[in-house]
Design an enzyme around this catalytic site. Structure first.
Site, PDB file in Angstrom:
ATOM      1  N   LYS A 148      12.323  -8.185   1.360  1.00  0.00           N
ATOM      2  CA  LYS A 148      11.419  -8.681   0.319  1.00  0.00           C
ATOM      3  C   LYS A 148      10.202  -7.762   0.268  1.00  0.00           C
ATOM      4  O   LYS A 148       9.441  -7.694   1.212  1.00  0.00           O
ATOM      5  CB  LYS A 148      10.961 -10.116   0.627  1.00  0.00           C
ATOM      6  CG  LYS A 148      10.176 -10.732  -0.525  1.00  0.00           C
ATOM      7  CD  LYS A 148       9.318 -11.896  -0.122  1.00  0.00           C
ATOM      8  CE  LYS A 148       8.033 -11.508   0.555  1.00  0.00           C
ATOM      9  NZ  LYS A 148       7.094 -10.702  -0.253  1.00  0.00           N
ATOM     10  N   PRO A 149      10.021  -7.070  -0.870  1.00  0.00           N
ATOM     11  CA  PRO A 149       8.830  -6.230  -0.993  1.00  0.00           C
ATOM     12  C   PRO A 149       7.616  -7.076  -1.375  1.00  0.00           C
ATOM     13  O   PRO A 149       7.761  -8.225  -1.789  1.00  0.00           O
ATOM     14  CB  PRO A 149       9.205  -5.286  -2.146  1.00  0.00           C
ATOM     15  CG  PRO A 149      10.170  -6.071  -2.985  1.00  0.00           C
ATOM     16  CD  PRO A 149      10.903  -7.008  -2.045  1.00  0.00           C
TER      17      PRO A 149
ATOM     18  N   ASN B  68       0.807  -1.232   0.000  1.00  0.00           N
ATOM     19  CA  ASN B  68       0.000   0.000   0.000  1.00  0.00           C
ATOM     20  C   ASN B  68       0.839   1.282   0.000  1.00  0.00           C
ATOM     21  O   ASN B  68       0.400   2.308  -0.503  1.00  0.00           O
ATOM     22  CB  ASN B  68      -1.022   0.003   1.152  1.00  0.00           C
ATOM     23  CG  ASN B  68      -0.402  -0.105   2.511  1.00  0.00           C
ATOM     24  OD1 ASN B  68       0.762  -0.472   2.654  1.00  0.00           O
ATOM     25  ND2 ASN B  68      -1.169   0.203   3.539  1.00  0.00           N
TER      26      ASN B  68
ATOM     27  N   GLU C 227       3.890  -4.439  12.449  1.00  0.00           N
ATOM     28  CA  GLU C 227       2.883  -3.383  12.247  1.00  0.00           C
ATOM     29  C   GLU C 227       1.748  -4.045  11.479  1.00  0.00           C
ATOM     30  O   GLU C 227       1.853  -4.283  10.277  1.00  0.00           O
ATOM     31  CB  GLU C 227       3.524  -2.217  11.489  1.00  0.00           C
ATOM     32  CG  GLU C 227       2.770  -0.924  11.662  1.00  0.00           C
ATOM     33  CD  GLU C 227       1.939  -0.579  10.455  1.00  0.00           C
ATOM     34  OE1 GLU C 227       0.752  -0.989  10.435  1.00  0.00           O
ATOM     35  OE2 GLU C 227       2.462   0.072   9.541  1.00  0.00           O
TER      36      GLU C 227
ATOM     37  N   GLY D  48       1.971  -5.776   7.638  1.00  0.00           N
ATOM     38  CA  GLY D  48       1.028  -6.591   6.869  1.00  0.00           C
ATOM     39  C   GLY D  48      -0.077  -7.101   7.775  1.00  0.00           C
ATOM     40  O   GLY D  48      -0.381  -6.500   8.807  1.00  0.00           O
ATOM     41  N   SER D  49      -0.636  -8.242   7.415  1.00  0.00           N
ATOM     42  CA  SER D  49      -1.838  -8.711   8.120  1.00  0.00           C
ATOM     43  C   SER D  49      -1.493  -9.348   9.476  1.00  0.00           C
ATOM     44  O   SER D  49      -0.380  -9.850   9.690  1.00  0.00           O
ATOM     45  CB  SER D  49      -2.581  -9.728   7.257  1.00  0.00           C
ATOM     46  OG  SER D  49      -1.886 -10.955   7.280  1.00  0.00           O
TER      47      SER D  49
ATOM     48  N   CYS E 197      -3.534   1.086   6.867  1.00  0.00           N
ATOM     49  CA  CYS E 197      -3.826   0.372   8.122  1.00  0.00           C
ATOM     50  C   CYS E 197      -4.455   1.290   9.158  1.00  0.00           C
ATOM     51  O   CYS E 197      -5.122   0.824  10.078  1.00  0.00           O
ATOM     52  CB  CYS E 197      -2.543  -0.191   8.718  1.00  0.00           C
ATOM     53  SG  CYS E 197      -1.727  -1.312   7.628  1.00  0.00           S
TER      54      CYS E 197
HETATM   55  C1  SIN Z   1       0.027   1.846   6.793  1.00  0.00           C
HETATM   56  O1  SIN Z   1      -1.040   1.863   6.235  1.00  0.00           O
HETATM   57  O2  SIN Z   1       0.499   0.796   7.229  1.00  0.00           O
HETATM   58  C2  SIN Z   1       0.884   3.074   6.957  1.00  0.00           C
HETATM   59  C3  SIN Z   1       0.152   4.321   6.872  1.00  0.00           C
HETATM   60  C4  SIN Z   1       0.970   5.543   7.178  1.00  0.00           C
HETATM   61  O3  SIN Z   1       2.197   5.518   7.248  1.00  0.00           O
HETATM   62  O4  SIN Z   1       0.338   6.569   7.395  1.00  0.00           O
END
Ligand code: SIN
Length: 493
Positions: free
Chosen positions: A182-183, A159, A260, A238-239, A294
């Protein structure tokens, strides 16, 4: 149509291991598609376990020299990396928009956002001081020294293809760690471009390594890093299910972890709030990146007295959003990342409507002359949403604003906290006593009070509960890549 950039070297289309650009061990490739059309426009290596292992070998070999490189010298290299990122804002912005779908202005905004973390950690590198401890017994000198943890593995999401990798790699390099990364399979190109610029900035061979892999091979690559005791830390965005898997699988080698993970952010509007400011805040936080963040509000609670006025104002703003491919300069919402993402949004809206929610605006896929591809969803406002609906329990990750009416502060705090997640929470109120009650009561790593745009390089970003642990950005973000060594010298007298 292939992507042409002012600087074509930003498209190496290869892994970077030990200072060399190379294909995967078995030469297999992974196709990269434009989410606006699903058209394949580039290819990168589909890496194997052997590639992942080689990356750790070189990162491990490079660690002793990098950790001994004076912090000031590391900082200069990272600062040069920042300068190169900023001077390539146009190319990197176009690259992000092409592989991720966000409008070009947002793509370029993300480049500068990524660079802000790189610049911040270049500066923090020189401040990773330890402490001299006041010894409780005579004849001793006691010190707490900060040391880099070693080789770190960074696994990043699609994202924010530039910002997420930048805010992991920059503190790692600043701390003196070496990196394998790794992206995400949907957006590997921006990360490769950033690594190309890091190479040009003078990051020594072996210090920063990247391998790309398909969804099918991602586990093969990551499992090598999980099992290898030389990898001392995993940093992942990620999830939640994947984060928990990484935590379980890295237990045998007791790695340090920064996770995160998913969010389910509440956004609360009290009847004493400035309603226009609350709508502005919601537009920024909910619709940035098409709702694919997120931290974006997933549950919007509005108090009785202002509910209808708020929904009217919100619907007017949401109805005016321009949905279009990133190539359209007017675009405010681009395509979603892929078909799975649009399917999930559609499922959430249908589920809410089947349980009694009402669509105020949007509520359907878009496919027309302006949005000819399959991955567009109309910005949507739902009302009469309740806690039983899928959109209240899972992250929708799309441009859907589900609104729930509430009566009392106690009820809304209980509702906001009734989730396993705790990444971000927002509320709007002008009552100073309520502000501090709420800031204390919300179970969340990040709280926005009368503000919708919270992330910044100087602030600690991260969650509690099922949203994970560890912080990115700020001085706390550097600590994640270091451990403390206690040194005690006796016989001083
Ligand atoms: C994210 O969606 O994990 C990051 C969002 C952000 O850095 O504001």
């Amino acid at each position: 149509m292939p992507l042409s950039l002012q600087n074509q070297t930003l498209l190496p289309g290869r892994n970077f291991i030990g200072g060399e650009w190379c294909g995967s061990a078995d030469d297999r490739t992974l196709s990269v598609a434009d989410p606006a059309t699903d058209e394949v426009f580039a290819a990168v290596p589909d890496s194997t376990a052997a590639d992942a292992r080689r990356a750790v070998d070189v990162a491990h070999a490079a660690f002793p020299a990098w950790r001994k490189t004076p912090a000031k010298q590391r900082a200069q290299i990272i600062k040069r990396w920042n300068d190169l990122i900023v001077s390539h804002v146009e190319d990197l912005g176009r690259l992000i928009s092409r592989e991720q779908g966000k409008p070009l202005a947002e793509g370029k905004g993300e480049v500068l956002y990524a660079a802000s973390y790189v610049e911040w950690f270049a500066e923090e590198a020189t401040r990773a001081d330890g402490d001299v401890i006041a010894a409780p017994v005579p004849g001793r000198r006691m010190l707490a020294l900060r040391e880099p943890v070693g080789v770190i593995a960074a696994i990043t999401p699609w994202n924010f293809p530039a910002a997420m990798i930048a805010r992991k790699i920059a503190p790692a390099l600043a701390a003196g760690c070496t990196v394998v990364c790794k992206p995400a399979e949907d957006t590997p190109l921006t990360s490769l471009a950033l690594v190309r610029l890091a190479e040009q900035a003078g990051v020594p061979p072996g210090v920063l390594n990247i391998v790309t892999a398909s969804r099918e091979r991602a586990a093969e690559v990551v499992d090598v890093w999980l099992d290898d005791a030389r990898v001392r830390k995993i940093t992942f965005t990620g999830s939640t299910p994947v984060g928990k898997h990484l935590a379980r699988r890295s237990a045998d080698t007791l790695k340090k972890l920064s996770l995160e993970l998913g969010g389910n952010a509440p956004f609360i509007v009290f009847d004493d709030a400035d309603l226009d400011a609350a709508v502005d805040g919601l537009m920024v936080s909910k619709f940035r990146n098409g709702g694919q963040t997120c931290v974006c509000p997933n549950r919007i609670y509005v108090q009785d007295k202002v509910h209808d006025a708020f929904v009217d104002k919100l619907a007017a703003r949401v109805g005016a959003l321009v949905v279009a491919p990133a190539t359209n300069p007017a675009a405010q919402i681009g395509p979603m990342i892929n078909a799975r993402a649009v399917d999930k949004i559609e499922r959430h809206v249908k589920n809410a409507v089947s349980r009694g929610a009402r669509v105020v605006i949007g509520g359907e896929r878009i496919r027309n002359e302006q949005c000819p591809g399959p991955n567009y969803y109309a910005p949507t406002v739902l009302v009469d949403v309740d806690a039983s609906m899928d959109c209240s329990c899972e992250e929708t990750f799309g441009p859907v604003a589900p609104v729930t009416r509430f009566s009392t502060e106690a009820d809304v705090v209980a509702a906001a906290n009734a989730t396993p997640f705790g990444l971000a929470a927002y509320f709007y109120s002008n009552d100073v006593r309520r502000i501090w009650r709420l800031a204390d009561a919300l179970e969340s790593g990040i709280v926005g009070i009368n503000e919708g745009a919270l992330a910044a390089e100087a602030a600690p970003f991260g969650g509690v509960k099922d949203s994970g642990y560890g912080r990115e950005g700020s001085r706390y973000g550097l600590e994640e890549y270091m451990h403390i060594k206690y040194v005690c010298q006796g016989l001083l007298d």
